[in-house]
Write a protein that holds these residues in place. Structure first.
Motif, PDB file in Angstrom:
ATOM      1  N   ALA A  54       0.811  -1.215   0.000  1.00 47.70           N
ATOM      2  CA  ALA A  54       0.000   0.000   0.000  1.00 47.70           C
ATOM      3  C   ALA A  54       0.843   1.264   0.000  1.00 47.70           C
ATOM      4  O   ALA A  54       0.297   2.361  -0.181  1.00 47.70           O
ATOM      5  N   ALA A  55       2.143   1.157   0.181  1.00 42.76           N
ATOM      6  CA  ALA A  55       2.989   2.341   0.352  1.00 42.76           C
ATOM      7  C   ALA A  55       2.904   3.283  -0.843  1.00 42.76           C
ATOM      8  O   ALA A  55       2.836   4.512  -0.682  1.00 42.76           O
ATOM      9  N   SER A  56       2.918   2.738  -2.056  1.00 44.39           N
ATOM     10  CA  SER A  56       2.869   3.602  -3.245  1.00 44.39           C
ATOM     11  C   SER A  56       1.533   4.320  -3.349  1.00 44.39           C
ATOM     12  O   SER A  56       1.463   5.458  -3.830  1.00 44.39           O
ATOM     13  N   ILE A  57       0.468   3.672  -2.895  1.00 44.90           N
ATOM     14  CA  ILE A  57      -0.850   4.299  -2.934  1.00 44.90           C
ATOM     15  C   ILE A  57      -0.924   5.435  -1.928  1.00 44.90           C
ATOM     16  O   ILE A  57      -1.412   6.530  -2.237  1.00 44.90           O
ATOM     17  N   PHE A  58      -0.435   5.199  -0.716  1.00 48.67           N
ATOM     18  CA  PHE A  58      -0.443   6.255   0.284  1.00 48.67           C
ATOM     19  C   PHE A  58       0.431   7.427  -0.166  1.00 48.67           C
ATOM     20  O   PHE A  58       0.109   8.591   0.095  1.00 48.67           O
ATOM     21  N   ALA A  59       1.536   7.125  -0.853  1.00 42.44           N
ATOM     22  CA  ALA A  59       2.384   8.187  -1.394  1.00 42.44           C
ATOM     23  C   ALA A  59       1.640   8.983  -2.461  1.00 42.44           C
ATOM     24  O   ALA A  59       1.802  10.211  -2.561  1.00 42.44           O
ATOM     25  N   ALA A  60       0.819   8.295  -3.256  1.00 43.07           N
ATOM     26  CA  ALA A  60       0.032   8.986  -4.287  1.00 43.07           C
ATOM     27  C   ALA A  60      -0.992   9.920  -3.658  1.00 43.07           C
ATOM     28  O   ALA A  60      -1.259  11.005  -4.184  1.00 43.07           O
ATOM     29  N   ALA A  82      -8.779   0.734  -3.378  1.00 48.59           N
ATOM     30  CA  ALA A  82      -9.673  -0.285  -2.838  1.00 48.59           C
ATOM     31  C   ALA A  82      -9.705  -1.506  -3.739  1.00 48.59           C
ATOM     32  O   ALA A  82      -9.668  -2.650  -3.266  1.00 48.59           O
ATOM     33  N   ARG A  83      -9.752  -1.289  -5.040  1.00 53.31           N
ATOM     34  CA  ARG A  83      -9.784  -2.420  -5.986  1.00 53.31           C
ATOM     35  C   ARG A  83      -8.463  -3.178  -5.985  1.00 53.31           C
ATOM     36  O   ARG A  83      -8.443  -4.417  -5.895  1.00 53.31           O
ATOM     37  N   GLU A  84      -7.368  -2.450  -6.078  1.00 55.49           N
ATOM     38  CA  GLU A  84      -6.073  -3.101  -6.205  1.00 55.49           C
ATOM     39  C   GLU A  84      -5.684  -3.850  -4.932  1.00 55.49           C
ATOM     40  O   GLU A  84      -5.185  -4.989  -4.994  1.00 55.49           O
ATOM     41  N   LEU A  85      -5.906  -3.235  -3.784  1.00 57.09           N
ATOM     42  CA  LEU A  85      -5.496  -3.879  -2.539  1.00 57.09           C
ATOM     43  C   LEU A  85      -6.396  -5.062  -2.205  1.00 57.09           C
ATOM     44  O   LEU A  85      -5.939  -6.054  -1.631  1.00 57.09           O
ATOM     45  N   ALA A  86      -7.678  -4.973  -2.561  1.00 52.20           N
ATOM     46  CA  ALA A  86      -8.574  -6.110  -2.343  1.00 52.20           C
ATOM     47  C   ALA A  86      -8.173  -7.289  -3.221  1.00 52.20           C
ATOM     48  O   ALA A  86      -8.294  -8.455  -2.822  1.00 52.20           O
ATOM     49  N   ALA A  87      -7.666  -6.996  -4.403  1.00 54.01           N
ATOM     50  CA  ALA A  87      -7.280  -8.059  -5.335  1.00 54.01           C
ATOM     51  C   ALA A  87      -6.067  -8.839  -4.860  1.00 54.01           C
ATOM     52  O   ALA A  87      -5.833  -9.970  -5.312  1.00 54.01           O
ATOM     53  N   ASP A  88      -5.292  -8.273  -3.948  1.00 54.10           N
ATOM     54  CA  ASP A  88      -4.095  -8.959  -3.453  1.00 54.10           C
ATOM     55  C   ASP A  88      -4.415 -10.062  -2.442  1.00 54.10           C
ATOM     56  O   ASP A  88      -3.525 -10.826  -2.056  1.00 54.10           O
ATOM     57  N   GLY A  89      -5.654 -10.139  -2.012  1.00 51.24           N
ATOM     58  CA  GLY A  89      -6.067 -11.208  -1.112  1.00 51.24           C
ATOM     59  C   GLY A  89      -5.645 -11.043   0.331  1.00 51.24           C
ATOM     60  O   GLY A  89      -5.673 -12.007   1.101  1.00 51.24           O
ATOM     61  N   SER A  96     -12.337  -7.816   4.097  1.00 48.76           N
ATOM     62  CA  SER A  96     -13.532  -7.175   3.552  1.00 48.76           C
ATOM     63  C   SER A  96     -13.096  -5.929   2.797  1.00 48.76           C
ATOM     64  O   SER A  96     -11.916  -5.537   2.835  1.00 48.76           O
ATOM     65  N   ALA A  97     -14.029  -5.299   2.104  1.00 52.45           N
ATOM     66  CA  ALA A  97     -13.703  -4.091   1.348  1.00 52.45           C
ATOM     67  C   ALA A  97     -13.287  -2.975   2.298  1.00 52.45           C
ATOM     68  O   ALA A  97     -13.825  -2.859   3.405  1.00 52.45           O
ATOM     69  N   PRO A  98     -12.337  -2.129   1.895  1.00 49.02           N
ATOM     70  CA  PRO A  98     -11.933  -1.016   2.755  1.00 49.02           C
ATOM     71  C   PRO A  98     -13.104  -0.071   3.017  1.00 49.02           C
ATOM     72  O   PRO A  98     -13.976   0.116   2.178  1.00 49.02           O
ATOM     73  N   GLU A  99     -13.093   0.530   4.198  1.00 48.18           N
ATOM     74  CA  GLU A  99     -14.105   1.525   4.555  1.00 48.18           C
ATOM     75  C   GLU A  99     -13.472   2.907   4.465  1.00 48.18           C
ATOM     76  O   GLU A  99     -12.415   3.155   5.036  1.00 48.18           O
TER      77      GLU A  99
END
Length: 246
Positions: A152-158, A215-222, A226-229
């Motif tokens: 998730a680090a790259s997403i949080f950086a974005a 939400a889509r990308e991180l959920a796909a990693d398994g 549950s889905a992020p809130e």
């Protein structure tokens, strides 16, 4: 900021999400902000921010920080058995429907605790706290915190590159509740990303597309249960956690 250099290093964070009686949230916030922030501060804890959840008109959410778990027990005992709470508890409790939705958290990294900002200046900030706070809550599978954080680090950086300031990266604190009069959740492992946006335009044009993709990308990693809130939080008038010009 020099005036609050002593207000740091809160290693225990409570994310408290209250349900308030219909139509009573503004009154609850007025009572809370009038009586409690300085009471906690005098005891060595801190109300780090308090907010109105947008999607739930009866939700009052706030963050409280303690130096460590021992301090949590000591401060809570002093406050809830002390004179300020005894004077006002009936008024506040009469407005609360539920106060048990509480996450006990800690900073994921040494420097990822909740941002401690100066108290709202009643003279210079006459409109009160500004900006929008966002909380993205991820329900993780057991023992996947470090792996998830790396992914998730790259997403949080974005998010930050888009102008949304990171205000905390927290994870469930695995510790026995040492003040059981105040329940905390025990339904699994969570990671919470906190951010501060300047306004709705910044959220809508920059942050929301990134959050949807995340939400889509991180959920796909398994790695998620549950889905992020995604919780959108408008700061109450005296919330420390808010948008401040740099």
């Amino acid at each position: 900021m020099q005036n609050i250099s002593h207000l740091n290093d809160f290693q225990v964070i409570e994310l408290r999400r209250y349900q308030i009686k219909d139509g009573a949230r503004a009154n609850f916030a007025a009572y809370f902000e009038s009586f409690f922030p300085e009471a906690f501060q005098q005891l060595g804890a801190l109300a780090l921010g308090q907010f109105f959840e947008r999607k739930n008109p009866n939700a009052f959410t706030w963050l409280r920080g303690f130096k460590d778990m021992d301090a949590r027990a000591i401060v809570n005992s002093a406050f809830y058995y002390g004179p300020v709470w005894k004077e006002h508890r009936t008024t506040l409790n009469d407005l609360i429907v539920d106060s048990d939705n509480v996450m006990l958290l800690r900073p994921l990294h040494q420097n990822s605790g909740v941002s401690t900002l100066p108290a709202v200046d009643p003279v210079c900030e006459t409109q009160g706290a500004q900006g929008v706070v966002v909380a993205q809550i991820f329900a993780l599978k057991a023992d996947d915190v470090k792996l998830f954080a790396r992914q998730a680090a790259s997403i949080f950086a974005a998010y930050q590159a888009a102008g949304v300031r990171q205000a905390g990266l927290l994870v469930t604190l695995d510790a026995k509740n040492n003040f059981p009069q105040l329940p905390v959740r025990t339904d699994g492992l969570y990671l919470v990303w906190l951010g501060i946006a300047k306004d709705d335009q910044q959220l809508e044009s920059k942050f929301y597309p990134l959050a949807d993709r995340a939400a889509r990308e991180l959920a796909a990693d398994g790695l998620l249960r549950s889905a992020p809130e995604l919780v959108i939080l408008d700061p109450a008038k005296r919330s420390r956690l808010r948008w401040l010009a740099e």
